[in-house]
Motif scaffolding. Structure first.
Motif, PDB file in Angstrom:
ATOM      1  N   ASN A   1       0.814  -1.224   0.000  1.00 25.76           N
ATOM      2  CA  ASN A   1       0.000   0.000   0.000  1.00 25.76           C
ATOM      3  C   ASN A   1       0.847   1.274   0.000  1.00 25.76           C
ATOM      4  O   ASN A   1       0.304   2.377  -0.075  1.00 25.76           O
ATOM      5  CB  ASN A   1      -0.974   0.018   1.189  1.00 25.76           C
ATOM      6  CG  ASN A   1      -0.289  -0.064   2.537  1.00 25.76           C
ATOM      7  OD1 ASN A   1       0.543  -0.943   2.758  1.00 25.76           O
ATOM      8  ND2 ASN A   1      -0.641   0.824   3.451  1.00 25.76           N
ATOM      9  N   TYR A   2       2.194   1.152   0.050  1.00 27.20           N
ATOM     10  CA  TYR A   2       3.058   2.325  -0.028  1.00 27.20           C
ATOM     11  C   TYR A   2       3.525   2.614  -1.451  1.00 27.20           C
ATOM     12  O   TYR A   2       4.208   3.614  -1.690  1.00 27.20           O
ATOM     13  CB  TYR A   2       4.275   2.149   0.880  1.00 27.20           C
ATOM     14  CG  TYR A   2       4.017   2.434   2.343  1.00 27.20           C
ATOM     15  CD1 TYR A   2       2.718   2.650   2.820  1.00 27.20           C
ATOM     16  CD2 TYR A   2       5.053   2.475   3.263  1.00 27.20           C
ATOM     17  CE1 TYR A   2       2.472   2.891   4.159  1.00 27.20           C
ATOM     18  CE2 TYR A   2       4.815   2.731   4.610  1.00 27.20           C
ATOM     19  CZ  TYR A   2       3.525   2.927   5.056  1.00 27.20           C
ATOM     20  OH  TYR A   2       3.288   3.185   6.387  1.00 27.20           O
ATOM     21  N   VAL A   3       3.169   1.772  -2.390  1.00 26.75           N
ATOM     22  CA  VAL A   3       3.583   1.984  -3.783  1.00 26.75           C
ATOM     23  C   VAL A   3       3.160   3.356  -4.309  1.00 26.75           C
ATOM     24  O   VAL A   3       3.919   3.987  -5.064  1.00 26.75           O
ATOM     25  CB  VAL A   3       3.054   0.851  -4.687  1.00 26.75           C
ATOM     26  CG1 VAL A   3       3.371   1.125  -6.155  1.00 26.75           C
ATOM     27  CG2 VAL A   3       3.665  -0.485  -4.258  1.00 26.75           C
ATOM     28  N   PRO A   4       1.976   3.883  -3.933  1.00 29.17           N
ATOM     29  CA  PRO A   4       1.599   5.211  -4.447  1.00 29.17           C
ATOM     30  C   PRO A   4       2.574   6.322  -4.102  1.00 29.17           C
ATOM     31  O   PRO A   4       2.625   7.330  -4.809  1.00 29.17           O
ATOM     32  CB  PRO A   4       0.227   5.453  -3.789  1.00 29.17           C
ATOM     33  CG  PRO A   4      -0.338   4.092  -3.574  1.00 29.17           C
ATOM     34  CD  PRO A   4       0.843   3.245  -3.210  1.00 29.17           C
ATOM     35  N   PHE A   5       3.367   6.174  -3.018  1.00 34.62           N
ATOM     36  CA  PHE A   5       4.374   7.194  -2.718  1.00 34.62           C
ATOM     37  C   PHE A   5       5.309   7.362  -3.916  1.00 34.62           C
ATOM     38  O   PHE A   5       5.601   8.481  -4.346  1.00 34.62           O
ATOM     39  CB  PHE A   5       5.196   6.798  -1.491  1.00 34.62           C
ATOM     40  CG  PHE A   5       4.504   7.020  -0.177  1.00 34.62           C
ATOM     41  CD1 PHE A   5       3.995   8.266   0.161  1.00 34.62           C
ATOM     42  CD2 PHE A   5       4.367   5.982   0.733  1.00 34.62           C
ATOM     43  CE1 PHE A   5       3.368   8.477   1.387  1.00 34.62           C
ATOM     44  CE2 PHE A   5       3.737   6.179   1.956  1.00 34.62           C
ATOM     45  CZ  PHE A   5       3.237   7.430   2.285  1.00 34.62           C
ATOM     46  N   CYS A   6       5.798   6.247  -4.450  1.00 32.45           N
ATOM     47  CA  CYS A   6       6.715   6.290  -5.587  1.00 32.45           C
ATOM     48  C   CYS A   6       6.011   6.771  -6.846  1.00 32.45           C
ATOM     49  O   CYS A   6       6.556   7.566  -7.629  1.00 32.45           O
ATOM     50  CB  CYS A   6       7.333   4.911  -5.819  1.00 32.45           C
ATOM     51  SG  CYS A   6       8.410   4.344  -4.486  1.00 32.45           S
ATOM     52  N   ASN A   7       4.797   6.295  -7.051  1.00 34.35           N
ATOM     53  CA  ASN A   7       4.062   6.648  -8.254  1.00 34.35           C
ATOM     54  C   ASN A   7       3.811   8.153  -8.328  1.00 34.35           C
ATOM     55  O   ASN A   7       3.974   8.774  -9.385  1.00 34.35           O
ATOM     56  CB  ASN A   7       2.745   5.878  -8.295  1.00 34.35           C
ATOM     57  CG  ASN A   7       2.040   6.021  -9.620  1.00 34.35           C
ATOM     58  OD1 ASN A   7       2.597   5.743 -10.671  1.00 34.35           O
ATOM     59  ND2 ASN A   7       0.793   6.477  -9.583  1.00 34.35           N
ATOM     60  N   CYS A   8       3.425   8.747  -7.183  1.00 39.83           N
ATOM     61  CA  CYS A   8       3.146  10.184  -7.160  1.00 39.83           C
ATOM     62  C   CYS A   8       4.409  11.005  -7.384  1.00 39.83           C
ATOM     63  O   CYS A   8       4.373  12.061  -8.021  1.00 39.83           O
ATOM     64  CB  CYS A   8       2.489  10.568  -5.838  1.00 39.83           C
ATOM     65  SG  CYS A   8       0.794   9.921  -5.641  1.00 39.83           S
TER      66      CYS A   8
END
Length: 385
Positions: free
Chosen positions: A13-20
């Motif tokens: 669930n921390y993948v969006p940090f990188c994506n953003c």
């Protein structure tokens, strides 16, 4: 900007940090111990480049990976993992590559609970009495001062691992004889309800987002008793809690980072500081930030790293709750019954990875409501034995 992200595939669930970050044009350079082929498409798409190491605990391999990225992309501007387990490793790599952020010297008051206690004290924030102990006689000195029960926990530790509640001399002798070899801090047991003050600061140390949560019980009890738990966000932060939380953020000089500061509420307006964590709250709490306030905290953090300093405009519209179930319990209501009755409020149902299950249960339900009494009703239904 070049940012190295350690272990970008975990937790998922921390993948969006990188994506953003990548969406803002940042070169996101991942280092992990999984093969490139093992990364999900979401992880692969969130990274500019990826370097696989055989073992994330092998510091020489991490140095080599960071050196590779420096050669390929130039000066590394930031390095992050958002994971307490890697906090000291992150700090050492920042020092070795002259990267902005927390350094090894900061770990004395960020990872060590004795160091945290001193910062709280200097800021005028009440803490549980106690100190680091090495011998039985030192432990007895603490107990003479505070009485039983006492809590013994690693001075430099993660979560509730190897933490003990000691009720009498027999348990004390057993603890001293069998305890792990690292330093332990012993404190008087504080009876109260756990509250947290959570949020994100900008590069100047100013809070640009904050919220608060309350917990059914402490993680130590959950882990040691193999119990289930629930916790939920507040629509209104108690004034005294927010004042102490803001004072702590300032005292610890938290810059360009998430914070998770835990307190015991011991009276109607009285709080005792437990510890500070300079990372996002664990589990799925970042998702809960978003659900409770209709925001995107992953994008907000990326903007902060990219230079944003202005506070976020938001409204705490909902209470958002995480409630766990353990496979070892025999629950009255099935998953189907839960969904049939409260499915309109439930946002996620998570199968918790094994490394987190001791604290977060085997199954986790995340839901939101406008009214606090509905939290208690739904939680009681889900956890009824």
């Amino acid at each position: 900007m070049n940012l190295i992200y350690l272990c970008p595939q975990f937790p998922p669930n921390y993948v969006p940090f990188c994506n953003c970050l990548k969406e803002l044009g940042v070169n996101v350079l991942g280092i992990g111990d999984g093969t490139p082929e093992s990364l999900t498409p979401e992880v692969q798409n969130s990274l500019t480049a990826y370097y696989m190491v055989d073992d994330l605990h092998n510091y020489e391999s991490l140095l080599k990976a960071c050196g590779h990225f420096t050669h390929q992309y130039g000066k590394i501007d930031r390095l992050e993992s958002h994971n307490e387990y890697w906090l000291a490793t992150d700090a050492k790599l920042r020092q070795d590559f002259n990267i902005k952020g927390l350094k090894p010297a900061d770990m004395l008051f960020i990872r060590r609970k004795s160091g945290m206690k001193e910062v709280f004290r200097k800021a005028g924030i009440k803490v549980a009495p106690g100190k680091v102990i090495h011998t039985l006689s030192e432990a007895k000195e603490v107990i003479k001062e505070v009485g039983y029960p006492v809590v013994a926990k690693p001075d430099d530790g993660v979560g509730a691992l190897d933490t003990f509640k000691i009720h009498d001399e027999e348990e004390l002798l057993s603890f001293v004889e069998n305890k792990p070899k690292h330093d332990y801090i012993m404190e008087g047991f504080v009876k109260g309800t756990i509250f947290s003050f959570d949020g994100l600061t900008n590069r100047d140390g100013k809070i640009i987002f904050c919220t608060a949560h309350t917990y059914s019980q402490g993680i130590m009890e959950v882990v040691n008793n193999a119990d289930h738990l629930y916790y939920y966000s507040l629509k209104s932060i108690p004034r005294e809690l927010e004042e102490l939380g803001r004072k702590a953020v300032s005292a610890f000089e938290i810059q360009e980072r998430f914070f998770h500061i835990e307190f015991f509420k011991t009276g109607s307006t009285d709080y005792v500081a437990l510890e500070v964590n300079m990372r996002p709250p664990g589990g799925y709490t970042t998702d809960m930030f978003n659900y409770a306030n209709d925001i995107d905290v992953y994008a907000l953090w990326a903007e902060v790293i990219n230079g944003r300093t202005t506070p976020l405009e938001y409204e705490r519209k909902y209470h958002c709750c995480y409630v766990s179930r353990k496979n070892r319990f025999n629950y009255v209501y099935s998953h189907q019954a839960i969904m049939e009755r409260y499915g309109s409020s439930i946002l996620e149902v998570q199968s918790v990875p094994g490394v987190f299950s001791a604290a977060l249960g085997d199954i986790g339900y995340i839901f939101r409501t406008e009214h606090e009494q509905d939290i208690i009703e739904i939680t009681s239904f889900i956890q009824k034995l």
